[in-house]
Every structure is written in C-alpha cells, then in structure tokens.
Motif scaffolding. Structure first.
Motif, PDB file in Angstrom:
ATOM      1  N   VAL A 196       0.839  -1.203   0.000  1.00 18.79           N
ATOM      2  CA  VAL A 196       0.000   0.000   0.000  1.00 18.79           C
ATOM      3  C   VAL A 196       0.871   1.250   0.000  1.00 18.79           C
ATOM      4  CG1 VAL A 196      -1.659   1.350   1.340  1.00 18.79           C
ATOM      5  CG2 VAL A 196      -1.965  -1.121   1.117  1.00 18.79           C
ATOM      6  N   LEU A 197       1.902   1.250   0.835  1.00 15.51           N
ATOM      7  CA  LEU A 197       2.822   2.395   0.909  1.00 15.51           C
ATOM      8  C   LEU A 197       3.561   2.573  -0.416  1.00 15.51           C
ATOM      9  CD1 LEU A 197       4.059   4.629   2.604  1.00 15.51           C
ATOM     10  CD2 LEU A 197       5.714   2.958   3.515  1.00 15.51           C
ATOM     11  N   GLY A 198       3.916   1.456  -1.045  1.00 11.38           N
ATOM     12  CA  GLY A 198       4.588   1.511  -2.333  1.00 11.38           C
ATOM     13  C   GLY A 198       3.709   2.133  -3.403  1.00 11.38           C
ATOM     14  N   TYR A 199       2.435   1.717  -3.431  1.00 12.32           N
ATOM     15  CA  TYR A 199       1.477   2.318  -4.372  1.00 12.32           C
ATOM     16  C   TYR A 199       1.339   3.818  -4.134  1.00 12.32           C
ATOM     17  CZ  TYR A 199      -0.211  -2.220  -6.083  1.00 12.32           C
ATOM     18  OH  TYR A 199      -0.314  -3.450  -6.671  1.00 12.32           O
ATOM     19  N   PHE A 200       1.295   4.197  -2.850  1.00 18.09           N
ATOM     20  CA  PHE A 200       1.170   5.613  -2.509  1.00 18.09           C
ATOM     21  C   PHE A 200       2.356   6.407  -3.054  1.00 18.09           C
ATOM     22  CE2 PHE A 200       2.458   9.038   0.380  1.00 18.09           C
ATOM     23  CZ  PHE A 200       1.363   9.890   0.250  1.00 18.09           C
ATOM     24  N   LEU A 201       3.573   5.896  -2.885  1.00 21.66           N
ATOM     25  CA  LEU A 201       4.767   6.594  -3.368  1.00 21.66           C
ATOM     26  C   LEU A 201       4.764   6.716  -4.886  1.00 21.66           C
ATOM     27  CD1 LEU A 201       7.527   5.020  -1.069  1.00 21.66           C
ATOM     28  CD2 LEU A 201       6.591   7.343  -0.951  1.00 21.66           C
ATOM     29  N   ILE A 202       4.375   5.631  -5.562  1.00 19.29           N
ATOM     30  CA  ILE A 202       4.358   5.645  -7.027  1.00 19.29           C
ATOM     31  C   ILE A 202       3.338   6.642  -7.546  1.00 19.29           C
ATOM     32  CG2 ILE A 202       3.816   4.284  -9.090  1.00 19.29           C
ATOM     33  CD1 ILE A 202       4.911   1.825  -7.562  1.00 19.29           C
ATOM     34  N   LEU A 203       2.153   6.658  -6.914  1.00 20.44           N
ATOM     35  CA  LEU A 203       1.078   7.532  -7.375  1.00 20.44           C
ATOM     36  C   LEU A 203       1.249   8.978  -6.912  1.00 20.44           C
ATOM     37  CD1 LEU A 203      -1.982   5.143  -6.898  1.00 20.44           C
ATOM     38  CD2 LEU A 203      -0.913   5.835  -9.052  1.00 20.44           C
ATOM     39  N   SER A 204       2.196   9.217  -6.009  1.00 21.45           N
ATOM     40  CA  SER A 204       2.454  10.594  -5.571  1.00 21.45           C
ATOM     41  C   SER A 204       3.699  11.126  -6.269  1.00 21.45           C
ATOM     42  CB  SER A 204       2.594  10.655  -4.047  1.00 21.45           C
ATOM     43  OG  SER A 204       3.592   9.758  -3.580  1.00 21.45           O
ATOM     44  N   PHE A 205       4.862  10.909  -5.692  1.00 25.36           N
ATOM     45  CA  PHE A 205       6.102  11.421  -6.276  1.00 25.36           C
ATOM     46  C   PHE A 205       6.411  10.785  -7.629  1.00 25.36           C
ATOM     47  CE2 PHE A 205       6.887  12.492  -1.779  1.00 25.36           C
ATOM     48  CZ  PHE A 205       7.234  13.828  -1.930  1.00 25.36           C
ATOM     49  N   GLY A 206       6.035   9.515  -7.779  1.00 22.01           N
ATOM     50  CA  GLY A 206       6.308   8.836  -9.043  1.00 22.01           C
ATOM     51  C   GLY A 206       5.588   9.474 -10.217  1.00 22.01           C
ATOM     52  N   ILE A 207       4.310   9.809 -10.008  1.00 19.67           N
ATOM     53  CA  ILE A 207       3.523  10.434 -11.074  1.00 19.67           C
ATOM     54  C   ILE A 207       3.885  11.906 -11.243  1.00 19.67           C
ATOM     55  CG2 ILE A 207       1.201  11.041 -11.844  1.00 19.67           C
ATOM     56  CD1 ILE A 207       1.810   8.076 -12.052  1.00 19.67           C
ATOM     57  N   ILE A 208       4.082  12.602 -10.118  1.00 15.81           N
ATOM     58  CA  ILE A 208       4.290  14.051 -10.199  1.00 15.81           C
ATOM     59  C   ILE A 208       5.635  14.407 -10.831  1.00 15.81           C
ATOM     60  CG2 ILE A 208       5.459  14.621  -8.008  1.00 15.81           C
ATOM     61  CD1 ILE A 208       3.224  16.813  -7.686  1.00 15.81           C
ATOM     62  N   HIS A 209       6.586  13.471 -10.858  1.00 12.57           N
ATOM     63  CA  HIS A 209       7.878  13.809 -11.475  1.00 12.57           C
ATOM     64  C   HIS A 209       7.749  13.975 -12.994  1.00 12.57           C
ATOM     65  CE1 HIS A 209       8.735   9.818 -13.233  1.00 12.57           C
ATOM     66  NE2 HIS A 209       9.790  10.372 -13.787  1.00 12.57           N
ATOM     67  N   GLY A 210       6.584  13.556 -13.546  1.00 16.76           N
ATOM     68  CA  GLY A 210       6.344  13.784 -14.968  1.00 16.76           C
ATOM     69  C   GLY A 210       5.223  14.778 -15.223  1.00 16.76           C
ATOM     70  N   ALA A 211       4.780  15.461 -14.141  1.00 19.80           N
ATOM     71  CA  ALA A 211       3.621  16.346 -14.264  1.00 19.80           C
ATOM     72  C   ALA A 211       3.960  17.729 -14.821  1.00 19.80           C
ATOM     73  CB  ALA A 211       2.941  16.504 -12.904  1.00 19.80           C
ATOM     74  N   ASN A 212       5.249  18.025 -14.965  1.00 21.32           N
ATOM     75  CA  ASN A 212       5.652  19.337 -15.490  1.00 21.32           C
ATOM     76  C   ASN A 212       6.220  19.243 -16.903  1.00 21.32           C
ATOM     77  OD1 ASN A 212       5.259  21.673 -13.609  1.00 21.32           O
ATOM     78  ND2 ASN A 212       6.274  20.261 -12.195  1.00 21.32           N
ATOM     79  N   ASP A 213       5.877  18.176 -17.614  1.00 19.00           N
ATOM     80  CA  ASP A 213       6.425  17.986 -18.960  1.00 19.00           C
ATOM     81  C   ASP A 213       6.082  19.145 -19.896  1.00 19.00           C
ATOM     82  OD1 ASP A 213       7.525  15.648 -18.143  1.00 19.00           O
ATOM     83  OD2 ASP A 213       6.306  14.340 -19.379  1.00 19.00           O
ATOM     84  N   LEU A 214       4.862  19.641 -19.824  1.00 22.91           N
ATOM     85  CA  LEU A 214       4.466  20.743 -20.714  1.00 22.91           C
ATOM     86  C   LEU A 214       5.259  22.003 -20.397  1.00 22.91           C
ATOM     87  CD1 LEU A 214       0.594  20.193 -20.793  1.00 22.91           C
ATOM     88  CD2 LEU A 214       2.251  19.650 -22.577  1.00 22.91           C
ATOM     89  N   LYS A 215       5.528  22.233 -19.123  1.00 22.41           N
ATOM     90  CA  LYS A 215       6.348  23.381 -18.711  1.00 22.41           C
ATOM     91  C   LYS A 215       7.776  23.217 -19.239  1.00 22.41           C
ATOM     92  CE  LYS A 215       7.125  26.233 -14.600  1.00 22.41           C
ATOM     93  NZ  LYS A 215       6.096  27.240 -14.868  1.00 22.41           N
ATOM     94  N   LEU A 216       8.274  21.996 -19.197  1.00 23.30           N
ATOM     95  CA  LEU A 216       9.616  21.710 -19.723  1.00 23.30           C
ATOM     96  C   LEU A 216       9.665  21.928 -21.233  1.00 23.30           C
ATOM     97  CD1 LEU A 216      10.390  18.432 -17.740  1.00 23.30           C
ATOM     98  CD2 LEU A 216      11.558  20.608 -17.449  1.00 23.30           C
ATOM     99  N   LEU A 217       8.613  21.480 -21.927  1.00 31.40           N
ATOM    100  CA  LEU A 217       8.557  21.655 -23.380  1.00 31.40           C
ATOM    101  C   LEU A 217       8.528  23.137 -23.754  1.00 31.40           C
ATOM    102  CD1 LEU A 217       6.018  18.850 -24.331  1.00 31.40           C
ATOM    103  CD2 LEU A 217       8.405  18.966 -25.059  1.00 31.40           C
ATOM    104  N   LYS A 218       7.761  23.919 -23.012  1.00 27.42           N
ATOM    105  CA  LYS A 218       7.695  25.351 -23.282  1.00 27.42           C
ATOM    106  C   LYS A 218       9.042  26.011 -23.026  1.00 27.42           C
ATOM    107  CE  LYS A 218       4.200  26.742 -20.786  1.00 27.42           C
ATOM    108  NZ  LYS A 218       3.134  27.623 -20.263  1.00 27.42           N
ATOM    109  N   LYS A 219       9.685  25.631 -21.926  1.00 22.04           N
ATOM    110  CA  LYS A 219      11.000  26.184 -21.593  1.00 22.04           C
ATOM    111  C   LYS A 219      12.032  25.773 -22.630  1.00 22.04           C
ATOM    112  CE  LYS A 219      14.172  27.841 -18.633  1.00 22.04           C
ATOM    113  NZ  LYS A 219      14.210  29.204 -18.057  1.00 22.04           N
TER     114      LYS A 219
END
Length: 298
Positions: free
Chosen positions: A29-52
C-alpha cells in the motif's frame, strides 16, 4: 559523493529496514502511494519543460502551447491504443524506453552528453541492468504481470539471460564510453549502488522494492534536474514551486487512473493495471526528458 546521494542512500537503507518491521500488505500500500504521488508528479511538469525547452513564454505563442498540449495528450492516447491492441509490442517498447530513461537519468551528471551511439547504448544497457535485477529477483510475480498484459509466458531462464546480457553489454559500452565519463563517475560507487539495488529488490516485495528505487533514485533526481532546468537551481523553494506547478496535471492523472481502475472491474489485477497506466503516461515523458538532455548537448 554529493549530499543529495548520501540522503538517498540513507533513505534506501531505511526503506530496507522498515521492510522487516511492516507487514507485506502495508508495504505494498505504501509503495502504491509513493508511485502515485512522487512517481507520477515527477512527470507532471512535462508541458512546462517543453515550453521552456522551445522558448515559449506564457503570454505569447498560444497556438504553440495548445499544439504541445494536444500532441502530448494524443501521444498518450496513441500509446494506450497500441498497448491495448498490440500488448506484446507495446510492452517491449515500454521496456526499451524505460531502460533508456532510467539509465539516462541515473547517468545524467556522470556522463557527458553526446549523440554518440555507444553513449546512448551505455545509458540503455545501464538502465536495463537495473530493471533486469528487479525482474530477476521477482520472476514469478513479473511473469504473471507479463502474462496478464501480453499473453506471453516468460520462463525463468529468460530473466537470467536478460540479466547476464545487460551486465555484459553495460561493461562493454562502459569501456567504449570511458573518455566521455565525468569526474562524478566512479566505478566503485556504481558497483556499490548496484549491490544496494540488488539487496533492495531481493529482500523487498516487488512493489515496495520498485517504488523505493523509482522514487529515490529516479523520480527525486529527475525533479532535481527538471527544477534546475526550469528555475536555474534546486532548493526547497524551487521544489515547492515544482510541486505546485504540476499539481493540476497530477490530479488529472490520479483521476484518470481511478477511472481506468474501476472500468477494468478486476481488483485482483491492480499491479497489471498500474503497470499499463504508467506505461501510457511514460511514453511522452521519456521523449520530453530526452529532448532536455539533448539540448544540453547542443
């Protein structure tokens, strides 16, 4: 060794320690939480990166911003469709992209960036080596996931062949790429890290072992790299700015995952569903980060 890496090592050993005092179900359960939190959010700024990366400001170039958004979403949908209709091909593409992506991030400050084919191969086989260690120590569980996704039954010897091949080719391309290694690269430290990963994977449940590596040694270093690219440095304040900037995309991703999970109507296949979901959103992220690193080469 940098302070950042020292912190990651301490957290890694802490993760191994708590795996012996917390039940396997709670670890998962803790592993799923980490993946769905920091794991997902590390790719959540892709559009900002593309613009930059393409020097698109927030005010002008509205059409380009819309185009990037549409293209990004379309690539996720395209890979999802391919994964659904051609699961084996989709799975193989995902593994190849993931191996390169993990190796690229892990070696980002240790190997000078260059389009040389053997440097690309070194990053790929290093990432494949890390993945193959994980697969080797969890053959039965991984075989079930592969079977559920692709219908292909992976035999035990296949994992051994992949691991041995990854070791051999990593060593080969290490020597070919030696002149491009930075002062931050230490063979002894890399071997030590691989031993740490091996212990982590061997003595932890599949999800917990993967989540510790994925968060500590991939997602957090990636957030650090992305923050430096977007904001010029990595501090507590830029880390918070990064999280706030990616919050909306992260929420949309989580809602999408929940909907996808309930549409599948099979709670027993959570690992397979999570894997398929991560595969779909990984596709455009890998190319986004690849372009960022290639920009450094120019």
């Amino acid at each position: 060794m940098s302070v950042f890496n020292k912190v990651l090592l301490v957290l890694s050993f802490f993760g191994m320690w708590i795996s012996h005092i917390i039940s396997e179900d709670n670890l998962i359960v803790l592993g799923y939480f980490l993946i769905l939190s920091f794991g997902i959010i590390h790719g959540a700024n892709d559009l900002k990166l593309l613009k930059k990366n393409n020097k698109i400001d927030n005010v002008g170039n509205f059409k380009k911003q819309v185009w990037f958004l549409v293209t990004y979403i379309a690539s996720i949908l395209f890979f999802s469709v391919c994964f659904y209709f051609f699961p084996f091909i989709g799975f193989m593409i995902f593994m190849i992209l993931s191996a390169y992506h993990f190796g690229e991030q892990h070696l980002s400050f240790k190997v000078y960036h260059s389009p040389k084919w053997y440097l690309l191969a070194f990053r790929f086989f290093y990432g494949l080596l890390i993945l193959s260690i994980l697969l080797f120590f969890h053959q039965e569980e991984v075989s079930k996931i592969i079977l559920n996704i692709t219908g292909f039954e992976a035999k035990g010897m296949l994992f051994s062949y992949v691991l041995l091949s990854a070791i051999a080719f990593t060593v080969l391309f290490y020597f070919l790429s030696k002149k491009y290694l930075s002062a931050d690269f230490s063979v002894l430290f890399e071997v030590f890290l691989l031993l740490v990963f091996s212990l982590l994977f061997k003595f932890s449940p599949l999800i917990w072992g993967f989540s510790l590596y994925f968060i500590l040694w991939h997602s957090l270093p990636s957030i650090k790299t992305q923050s430096e690219f977007i904001y010029g440095n990595f501090t507590y304040l830029t880390f918070i700015k990064y999280l706030k900037s990616g919050l909306l995309i992260w929420l949309l991703s989580i809602v999408s995952f929940i909907l996808y999970f309930y549409l599948m109507h099979d709670n027993s296949m959570l690992e397979t569903i999570l894997f398929s979901f991560i595969a779909a959103i990984t596709f455009p992220h890998v190319f986004t980060i690849f372009n960022i690193f290639q920009k450094k080469t120019e």
